[in-house]
Design a protein around this motif. Structure first.
Motif, PDB file in Angstrom:
ATOM      1  N   GLU A 191      37.314  47.532  29.518  1.00  0.00           N
ATOM      2  CA  GLU A 191      38.375  46.864  28.688  1.00  0.00           C
ATOM      3  C   GLU A 191      39.603  46.916  29.437  1.00  0.00           C
ATOM      4  OE1 GLU A 191      38.204  48.308  24.668  1.00  0.00           O
ATOM      5  OE2 GLU A 191      36.206  47.433  24.471  1.00  0.00           O
ATOM      6  N   ASP A 192      40.270  45.740  29.672  1.00  0.00           N
ATOM      7  CA  ASP A 192      41.673  46.063  29.761  1.00  0.00           C
ATOM      8  C   ASP A 192      41.975  46.343  31.321  1.00  0.00           C
ATOM      9  OD1 ASP A 192      42.148  44.930  27.208  1.00  0.00           O
ATOM     10  OD2 ASP A 192      42.679  46.911  26.308  1.00  0.00           O
ATOM     11  N   THR A 193      41.018  46.529  31.965  1.00  0.00           N
ATOM     12  CA  THR A 193      41.314  46.567  33.582  1.00  0.00           C
ATOM     13  C   THR A 193      41.245  45.649  34.326  1.00  0.00           C
ATOM     14  OG1 THR A 193      40.283  49.037  33.278  1.00  0.00           O
ATOM     15  CG2 THR A 193      40.494  48.291  35.528  1.00  0.00           C
ATOM     16  N   PHE A 194      40.352  44.756  34.469  1.00  0.00           N
ATOM     17  CA  PHE A 194      40.200  43.607  35.124  1.00  0.00           C
ATOM     18  C   PHE A 194      40.568  42.289  34.420  1.00  0.00           C
ATOM     19  CE2 PHE A 194      37.765  46.874  37.256  1.00  0.00           C
ATOM     20  CZ  PHE A 194      38.373  46.874  38.567  1.00  0.00           C
ATOM     21  N   THR A 195      40.969  41.115  35.096  1.00  0.00           N
ATOM     22  CA  THR A 195      40.830  39.932  34.293  1.00  0.00           C
ATOM     23  C   THR A 195      39.523  39.405  34.051  1.00  0.00           C
ATOM     24  OG1 THR A 195      40.733  38.754  36.733  1.00  0.00           O
ATOM     25  CG2 THR A 195      42.831  39.255  35.609  1.00  0.00           C
ATOM     26  N   ASP A 196      39.183  38.614  32.970  1.00  0.00           N
ATOM     27  CA  ASP A 196      38.043  38.450  32.616  1.00  0.00           C
ATOM     28  C   ASP A 196      37.085  37.654  33.643  1.00  0.00           C
ATOM     29  OD1 ASP A 196      38.863  39.269  30.103  1.00  0.00           O
ATOM     30  OD2 ASP A 196      39.348  37.279  29.264  1.00  0.00           O
ATOM     31  N   GLY A 197      37.510  36.989  34.174  1.00  0.00           N
ATOM     32  CA  GLY A 197      36.662  36.088  35.183  1.00  0.00           C
ATOM     33  C   GLY A 197      35.986  37.042  36.130  1.00  0.00           C
ATOM     34  N   GLY A 215      43.934  52.632  46.689  1.00  0.00           N
ATOM     35  CA  GLY A 215      43.864  51.282  47.470  1.00  0.00           C
ATOM     36  C   GLY A 215      44.293  50.074  47.203  1.00  0.00           C
ATOM     37  N   VAL A 216      44.382  50.050  45.885  1.00  0.00           N
ATOM     38  CA  VAL A 216      44.969  48.592  45.359  1.00  0.00           C
ATOM     39  C   VAL A 216      46.357  48.423  45.889  1.00  0.00           C
ATOM     40  CG1 VAL A 216      45.533  47.213  43.220  1.00  0.00           C
ATOM     41  CG2 VAL A 216      43.466  48.646  43.227  1.00  0.00           C
ATOM     42  N   GLU A 254      47.088  45.164  35.249  1.00  0.00           N
ATOM     43  CA  GLU A 254      48.082  45.970  35.299  1.00  0.00           C
ATOM     44  C   GLU A 254      48.920  45.241  36.612  1.00  0.00           C
ATOM     45  OE1 GLU A 254      47.675  50.177  35.776  1.00  0.00           O
ATOM     46  OE2 GLU A 254      49.947  50.545  35.797  1.00  0.00           O
ATOM     47  N   ASP A 255      48.396  45.296  37.646  1.00  0.00           N
ATOM     48  CA  ASP A 255      49.214  44.721  38.810  1.00  0.00           C
ATOM     49  C   ASP A 255      49.527  43.136  38.857  1.00  0.00           C
ATOM     50  OD1 ASP A 255      49.207  46.901  40.570  1.00  0.00           O
ATOM     51  OD2 ASP A 255      47.055  46.776  40.213  1.00  0.00           O
ATOM     52  N   LEU A 256      48.540  42.410  38.176  1.00  0.00           N
ATOM     53  CA  LEU A 256      48.993  40.991  37.823  1.00  0.00           C
ATOM     54  C   LEU A 256      50.291  40.954  36.886  1.00  0.00           C
ATOM     55  CD1 LEU A 256      45.408  39.427  37.489  1.00  0.00           C
ATOM     56  CD2 LEU A 256      47.151  38.790  39.358  1.00  0.00           C
ATOM     57  N   GLN A 257      50.375  41.612  36.091  1.00  0.00           N
ATOM     58  CA  GLN A 257      51.474  41.471  35.158  1.00  0.00           C
ATOM     59  C   GLN A 257      52.952  42.280  35.314  1.00  0.00           C
ATOM     60  OE1 GLN A 257      49.637  43.142  31.592  1.00  0.00           O
ATOM     61  NE2 GLN A 257      48.301  41.099  31.544  1.00  0.00           N
ATOM     62  N   ILE A 305      54.886  40.076  40.673  1.00  0.00           N
ATOM     63  CA  ILE A 305      55.374  38.748  40.630  1.00  0.00           C
ATOM     64  C   ILE A 305      56.436  38.337  41.263  1.00  0.00           C
ATOM     65  CG2 ILE A 305      56.307  37.074  38.935  1.00  0.00           C
ATOM     66  CD1 ILE A 305      53.188  37.685  38.243  1.00  0.00           C
ATOM     67  N   ASN A 306      57.300  39.139  41.535  1.00  0.00           N
ATOM     68  CA  ASN A 306      58.804  38.815  42.148  1.00  0.00           C
ATOM     69  C   ASN A 306      58.829  39.286  43.751  1.00  0.00           C
ATOM     70  OD1 ASN A 306      59.709  37.609  39.691  1.00  0.00           O
ATOM     71  ND2 ASN A 306      60.239  39.873  39.064  1.00  0.00           N
TER      72      ASN A 306
END
Length: 440
Positions: free
Chosen positions: A127-133, A339-340, A354-357, A362-363
């Motif tokens: 839960e809440d670690t990776f995007t759904d796809g 490593g991410v 977390e990283d995507l948001q 983003i910037n």
């Protein structure tokens, strides 16, 4: 190191805790089999072509004395899977970790060729670690966890701004404009093409996906293959056939030396490709630095924003791998650990929420892309992926026979419509042979 405290103290999940556990709860640290393997050290072999794993391997070794990561590129795409399949059949020469794209995971699961990572505690990331796809791809219906997502691949238009400017071609916002741009390049310079294509199953399924197509579906053992009547598939085939007939695309296969050279010298002006491409451009196309940019994907209707996913990979452990515990520690480091950031710094596109948001991601300005904040475009694409797409449970096989069917259209031996019909026939026959109930 692996973090277990919250998970193990709940007592609600089954994990493979070894006899080396020092205590169960109460604030003391526990040691798992993977912790012990990391402490003992050793060498793991990783088969992957993703370029940022080089930095991850170096960082993992630096953080864990006595551990060596032997990173081996045995090929890209089909060549990689052929070598992996051969090793699995032989039962020898297996890597401890293998890069496996999301589309290919179901076939390996059905063949019982990948380890269920739940036994190492991977369900802590449910839960809440990776995007759904990506997470949905590695869990395959929720009955196991067969990979740690490494990235995701919402598509966008990568283009060489210098080439577009040199020939006075506008960056297309619709597929109609894209065809116009393709013809402008061919009229302006015999050596320049808007893109290359020699028949690629992943590219075709991605474009059908963006067109709203749903040619594959699976429910239990019931499988439907509908490449001849699906509207999105037909829309793509009708659109792309003139690109072949009128020689608007460079007849060069992706990931070849000729392809990389063309990306660097400007004879390929653009790519519609996944968000993981920046790292590949930076590492393999140094001559393109400062020239490439990223734009939203062209649309079938002006003003729309529908996109699709292309590729994206996980790291998985083949059944029979000799160093599974140490392999899991490396995968965890690459997918959710330090490593991410190593991969993001090298241009990768994450699957971690977390990283995507994060504002930093983003910037971020990319020097290779002329300082453009390309993640703003790519993140927007990730939010507009068309819903409803499914891969076949034997998608790896589907890709392997693509060139024998649809690929013939690129050789002038058939039309795309005829090739798609042949592909459908082949996949239905294969599905029946594998015991699936194929819809008529």
């Amino acid at each position: 190191m692996k973090q277990l405290t919250g998970r193990t103290c709940t007592g609600t999940a089954a994990f493979a805790i070894s006899a080396l556990a020092l205590s169960a709860c109460g604030g003391s640290e526990e040691t798992t089999e993977t912790d012990a393997a990391l402490e003992e050290g050793g060498t793991i072999t990783v088969w992957a072509w993703e370029p940022t794993l080089e930095q991850v391997a170096e960082a993992f070794e630096a953080e864990n004395e006595g551990v060596t990561v032997d990173l081996v590129n045995v090929g890209t795409g089909d060549e990689h899977y052929t070598n992996l399949q051969n090793a699995m059949r032989a039962g020898s020469g297996l890597p401890d970790v293998a890069q496996v794209e999301y589309f290919a995971i179901p076939q390996y699961i059905l063949g019982e060729s990948l380890m269920d990572l739940s036994e190492f505690g991977a369900d802590e990331y449910a839960e809440d670690t990776f995007t759904d796809g990506p997470w949905g791809s590695v869990t395959f219906g929720g009955e196991g966890i067969y990979g740690i997502p490494m990235d995701s691949g919402p598509i966008a238009l990568f283009y060489n701004e210098d080439v577009f400017d040199e020939h006075g071609v506008e960056v297309p916002e619709t597929w109609e404009e894209y065809e116009e741009a393709a013809r402008q390049f061919r009229e302006a310079d015999d050596d320049v093409y808007i893109t290359s294509d020699q028949g690629d199953a992943g590219q075709v399924t991605t474009m059908v996906w963006q067109a709203g197509g749903t040619p594959f579906s699976t429910e239990g053992t019931d499988v439907t293959v509908n490449l001849t009547e699906d509207e999105g598939t037909a829309q793509w085939a009708e659109y792309w056939q003139p690109f072949i007939d009128d020689e608007l695309i460079m007849p060069v296969a992706g990931w070849t030396d000729e392809w990389y050279q063309a990306l660097g010298d400007g004879s390929i002006a653009s790519l519609t490709i996944g968000a993981w491409m920046p790292a590949n451009l930076e590492s393999a196309v140094p001559d393109g630095e400062g020239s490439w940019r990223v734009a939203p994907l062209p649309q079938w209707e002006a003003g729309d924003s529908q996109t699709a996913e292309q590729g994206g990979s996980s790291l998985a452990i083949p059944e029979g791998a000799e160093n599974a515990e140490l392999a899991y520690e490396f995968m965890e480091f690459a997918g959710v650990g330090d490593g991410v950031q190593e991969r993001l710094d090298a241009g990768a596109f994450p699957a971690t929420l977390e990283d995507l948001q994060s504002d930093d991601f983003i910037n971020r300005e990319y020097e290779y892309f002329g300082g453009q904040q390309i993640n703003q475009v790519l993140s927007e694409s990730a939010q507009n992926v068309a819903e409803g797409w499914e891969y076949l449970p034997f998608q790896g096989y589907a890709h392997s026979v693509f060139n024998d069917t649809v690929g013939q259209a690129y050789e002038g031996q058939a039309t795309l419509e005829e090739g798609l019909s042949d592909w459908e026939d082949d996949l239905e026959a294969y599905g029946r042979d594998q015991g699936f109930d194929i819809a008529e």
